[in-house]
Design an enzyme around this catalytic site. Sequence first.
Site, PDB file in Angstrom:
ATOM      1  N   ARG A  54      -2.194  56.413 -71.894  1.00 21.52           N
ATOM      2  CA  ARG A  54      -3.132  56.507 -70.904  1.00 21.52           C
ATOM      3  C   ARG A  54      -3.172  58.466 -70.621  1.00 21.52           C
ATOM      4  NH1 ARG A  54      -1.875  52.326 -66.779  1.00 21.52           N
ATOM      5  NH2 ARG A  54      -3.050  53.710 -65.015  1.00 21.52           N
ATOM      6  N   LEU A  82      -4.754  58.440 -62.078  1.00 20.49           N
ATOM      7  CA  LEU A  82      -4.887  59.033 -63.346  1.00 20.49           C
ATOM      8  C   LEU A  82      -3.638  59.840 -63.541  1.00 20.49           C
ATOM      9  CD1 LEU A  82      -7.991  59.959 -62.018  1.00 20.49           C
ATOM     10  CD2 LEU A  82      -7.566  59.100 -63.842  1.00 20.49           C
ATOM     11  N   ASN A  96     -10.945  60.780 -53.881  1.00 15.12           N
ATOM     12  CA  ASN A  96     -10.674  59.226 -53.923  1.00 15.12           C
ATOM     13  C   ASN A  96     -11.539  58.315 -52.203  1.00 15.12           C
ATOM     14  OD1 ASN A  96     -10.496  56.174 -55.046  1.00 15.12           O
ATOM     15  ND2 ASN A  96      -8.945  56.239 -54.067  1.00 15.12           N
ATOM     16  N   HIS A  98     -10.985  55.027 -50.394  1.00 14.01           N
ATOM     17  CA  HIS A  98      -9.917  53.738 -49.839  1.00 14.01           C
ATOM     18  C   HIS A  98     -10.367  52.958 -48.718  1.00 14.01           C
ATOM     19  CE1 HIS A  98      -6.658  51.485 -50.329  1.00 14.01           C
ATOM     20  NE2 HIS A  98      -6.061  51.698 -49.697  1.00 14.01           N
ATOM     21  N   ASP A 130      -3.897  62.488 -56.065  1.00  8.90           N
ATOM     22  CA  ASP A 130      -2.761  63.025 -56.931  1.00  8.90           C
ATOM     23  C   ASP A 130      -2.588  62.315 -57.176  1.00  8.90           C
ATOM     24  OD1 ASP A 130      -1.406  61.550 -55.094  1.00  8.90           O
ATOM     25  OD2 ASP A 130       0.056  63.379 -53.976  1.00  8.90           O
ATOM     26  N   GLY A 132       0.055  60.248 -56.909  1.00  9.50           N
ATOM     27  CA  GLY A 132       0.951  58.556 -56.363  1.00  9.50           C
ATOM     28  C   GLY A 132      -0.572  57.454 -56.297  1.00  9.50           C
ATOM     29  N   ASP A 134      -2.726  56.403 -53.687  1.00 10.50           N
ATOM     30  CA  ASP A 134      -3.788  56.703 -52.679  1.00 10.50           C
ATOM     31  C   ASP A 134      -2.601  57.021 -52.036  1.00 10.50           C
ATOM     32  OD1 ASP A 134      -5.556  55.138 -53.408  1.00 10.50           O
ATOM     33  OD2 ASP A 134      -4.459  52.925 -53.082  1.00 10.50           O
TER      34      ASP A 134
HETATM   35  C1  GRF Z   1     -14.694  50.816 -52.137  1.00  7.57           C
HETATM   36  O1  GRF Z   1     -14.097  49.656 -51.369  1.00  7.57           O
HETATM   37  C2  GRF Z   1     -13.148  51.868 -52.062  1.00  7.57           C
HETATM   38  O2  GRF Z   1     -12.457  52.044 -50.809  1.00  7.57           O
HETATM   39  C3  GRF Z   1     -12.389  50.939 -52.534  1.00  7.57           C
HETATM   40  O3  GRF Z   1     -12.717  50.398 -53.569  1.00  7.57           O
HETATM   41  C4  GRF Z   1     -14.344  49.631 -53.639  1.00  7.57           C
HETATM   42  C5  GRF Z   1     -15.402  49.799 -54.852  1.00  7.57           C
HETATM   43  O4  GRF Z   1     -16.282  49.092 -54.199  1.00  7.57           O
HETATM   44  N1  GRF Z   1     -11.236  51.907 -53.627  1.00  7.57           N
HETATM   45  P1  GRF Z   1     -17.711  49.939 -55.333  1.00  7.57           P
HETATM   46  O5  GRF Z   1     -17.434  49.494 -56.545  1.00  7.57           O
HETATM   47  O6  GRF Z   1     -18.300  51.005 -54.691  1.00  7.57           O
HETATM   48  O7  GRF Z   1     -18.945  48.729 -54.330  1.00  7.57           O
END
Ligand code: GRF
Length: 177
Positions: A54, A82, A96, A98, A130, A132, A134
């Site tokens: 990785r 990452l 990110n 989420h 980071d 971890g 999320d």
């Molecule tokens: C999203 O719901 C995001 O929050 C999560 O993965 C999904 C990605 O969707 N990390 P897309 O590929 O942007 O349509």
Amino acid sequence: MIGVLVSGEGTNLQALLDAGLPVVAVASNKRDAPALARASCATDSFELVDFPDRTARDTAMANWLEEQDVRLVVLAGYMHLLTPSFLDRFPDAVVNVHPSLLPAFPGAHAVEAQLAAGVAESGATVHLVDEGVDSGEVLAQERVPVLAGDTADTLHERIKSVEHRLLPEVVRELCAH
Ligand code: GRF
């Protein structure tokens, strides 16, 4: 200059492009990710099987993004953790999106986990990345209701429609600094 990492459909990438943000590079850990086809800028894929480990993969990906003059990295449905070999190259400049109200329900199956837990409310979170899962500092968050009869698909679509507004807003703000 923004670099976007993707693994899947890329609807969040599309939202960044539609917002007119300066996306100059899109990288994926999957060569066949549909998201790659959305970009008209430089694209490349960095599959783990093509590298010894990785760290080597993440170093190659960071090198490529730097060659494209990327200063801010956005994970838009990028489904791998990452390593420091990547994160140390873009300090405090990896974000990110989420599909939950973090710190609740981190991880890859957040939408299914929220339905299984019977929560009345979900949400979308944009956060710094980071090492971890999320776990980085939350930059912005918005609530999304869970409705009777929701499936993982219907709830995820409702969350994504919020993500598509929230992520470009936060990224635009970060670009201004
Ligand atoms: C999203 O719901 C995001 O929050 C999560 O993965 C999904 C990605 O969707 N990390 P897309 O590929 O942007 O349509």
